[in-house]
Write a protein that holds these residues in place. Sequence first.
Motif, PDB file in Angstrom:
ATOM      1  N   UNK A 157       1.188  -1.371   0.170  1.00  0.00           N
ATOM      2  CA  UNK A 157      -0.024   0.064  -0.035  1.00  0.00           C
ATOM      3  C   UNK A 157       1.177   1.093   0.227  1.00  0.00           C
ATOM      4  N   UNK A 158       1.742   1.105   0.794  1.00  0.00           N
ATOM      5  CA  UNK A 158       2.684   2.467   0.208  1.00  0.00           C
ATOM      6  C   UNK A 158       3.327   2.318  -0.652  1.00  0.00           C
ATOM      7  N   UNK A 159       4.256   1.617  -1.368  1.00  0.00           N
ATOM      8  CA  UNK A 159       4.131   2.115  -2.411  1.00  0.00           C
ATOM      9  C   UNK A 159       3.744   2.425  -3.778  1.00  0.00           C
ATOM     10  N   UNK A 160       2.189   1.988  -3.814  1.00  0.00           N
ATOM     11  CA  UNK A 160       1.302   2.154  -4.388  1.00  0.00           C
ATOM     12  C   UNK A 160       1.373   3.615  -4.314  1.00  0.00           C
ATOM     13  N   UNK A 161       0.887   4.543  -2.862  1.00  0.00           N
ATOM     14  CA  UNK A 161       0.482   5.406  -2.506  1.00  0.00           C
ATOM     15  C   UNK A 161       1.318   6.607  -2.668  1.00  0.00           C
ATOM     16  N   UNK A 162       3.300   5.647  -2.424  1.00  0.00           N
ATOM     17  CA  UNK A 162       4.101   6.922  -3.166  1.00  0.00           C
ATOM     18  C   UNK A 162       3.706   7.361  -4.431  1.00  0.00           C
ATOM     19  N   UNK A 163       3.766   6.320  -5.095  1.00  0.00           N
ATOM     20  CA  UNK A 163       3.672   6.985  -6.548  1.00  0.00           C
ATOM     21  C   UNK A 163       2.361   6.703  -7.424  1.00  0.00           C
ATOM     22  N   UNK A 164       1.595   7.123  -5.923  1.00  0.00           N
ATOM     23  CA  UNK A 164       0.160   8.455  -6.553  1.00  0.00           C
ATOM     24  C   UNK A 164      -1.161   7.930  -6.612  1.00  0.00           C
ATOM     25  N   UNK A 165      -0.901   6.405  -5.702  1.00  0.00           N
ATOM     26  CA  UNK A 165      -2.279   5.611  -6.613  1.00  0.00           C
ATOM     27  C   UNK A 165      -3.074   5.862  -5.379  1.00  0.00           C
ATOM     28  N   UNK A 166      -4.329   6.042  -5.611  1.00  0.00           N
ATOM     29  CA  UNK A 166      -5.860   5.722  -4.405  1.00  0.00           C
ATOM     30  C   UNK A 166      -5.436   3.989  -4.007  1.00  0.00           C
ATOM     31  N   UNK A 167      -5.582   3.277  -2.359  1.00  0.00           N
ATOM     32  CA  UNK A 167      -5.324   2.350  -2.988  1.00  0.00           C
ATOM     33  C   UNK A 167      -6.880   1.531  -2.374  1.00  0.00           C
ATOM     34  N   UNK A 168      -7.799   0.275  -2.692  1.00  0.00           N
ATOM     35  CA  UNK A 168      -8.455   0.004  -1.649  1.00  0.00           C
ATOM     36  C   UNK A 168      -8.383  -1.209  -1.691  1.00  0.00           C
ATOM     37  N   UNK A 169      -8.682  -1.995  -0.406  1.00  0.00           N
ATOM     38  CA  UNK A 169      -8.127  -3.411  -0.577  1.00  0.00           C
ATOM     39  C   UNK A 169      -9.501  -4.001   0.620  1.00  0.00           C
TER      40      UNK A 169
END
Length: 344
Positions: A157-169
């Motif tokens: 999640x952190x890697x995806x958020x750092x790249x600017x993506x929203x994340x839904x789990x």
Amino acid sequence: MSQKWRVAKRAAQGVAVGAGLLATAAGVIVAQAKQARRIIPQADSPPPRGDGVYGARLPGKPITMVVLGDSSAAGYGTFRPRETPGALLANGVSRRLRRPVRLHRFAVVGAESSGLVPQVEAALEVKPDIAVILVGGNDVTHRTSTSTAVRHLVNAVRDLRAAGAEVVVGTCPDLGTIRPIKPPLRWLTRYWSRQLAAAQTVAVVEARGWTVSLGDLLGPRFTAEPTRMFSWDRFHPSAEGYAVAAAALLPTVLAALGSVDERREVLAVGEGVRSLPHAAHEAARRAGTEVSGAEVAGRERGPAGRWAQLRRRTAWFGHPHPDEAEQVVDAAVPLEETASRTEG
């Protein structure tokens, strides 16, 4: 024989009986676990891929969606690409937002949370706007420690958020609803599933993601219509089962993408701001509950830790919004075809 000796003897006998019962119970659980591994079939072929562009004729820049996780994310048990969770979500987002959605599925059947590492690496290559992760079931069946499973998930999640993506789990489903798993193992898997789901919720929201509890979302329907909601292996959902799960996830995916309708201010009964641990506990016990970060008086944290917003989302799927005109959305256009159009 003295009174003290008789009391001590009875106590020792009680301990021996208790130990014997525990050993018997442990033996039953071990035997059931071995049987469950034999019952749960191995994947004999990969699920269909739904990758492509949904709503390719719609205006605007395509939203890039990636789907990561295990067989529940890949859609194992379906037979057509349009039945997979990624395709259902991409089509739903395209219809609701009237935007094209480019879908990439990187989920792998049988993956545990540790398997998210290569999936995230591949996902970052396509620069996603939104990532949907469904994982946790295999961590429960393989008895991966909760801390280990959550660590891998939160890193993703952190890697995806750092790249600017929203994340839904979509948090760990309740494996206690699986009929081939018998008590007492069923009771334990239910406890382990909820424990992992609550821990996933806390970690993901702390990492600025969104969660939706899947829990026993399909349990009542599976009980009422097992042949309809289960796939052929009696373990994975059928196409209709996946549609129910996608319908629960879609409102949160839309909210994460900034849909004004989904970020409503008016709260229903049972919704509101809680401490994150409290919200996670509630969500793990009630399927279809969304948890996201919140602020109280401009602060993200209170005496009990981070604040969280808890919502009971109304499932929406497959039909235009009542306030919107009918909009026809094409089936997915293969990614190779869209690439050739761009190059041309």
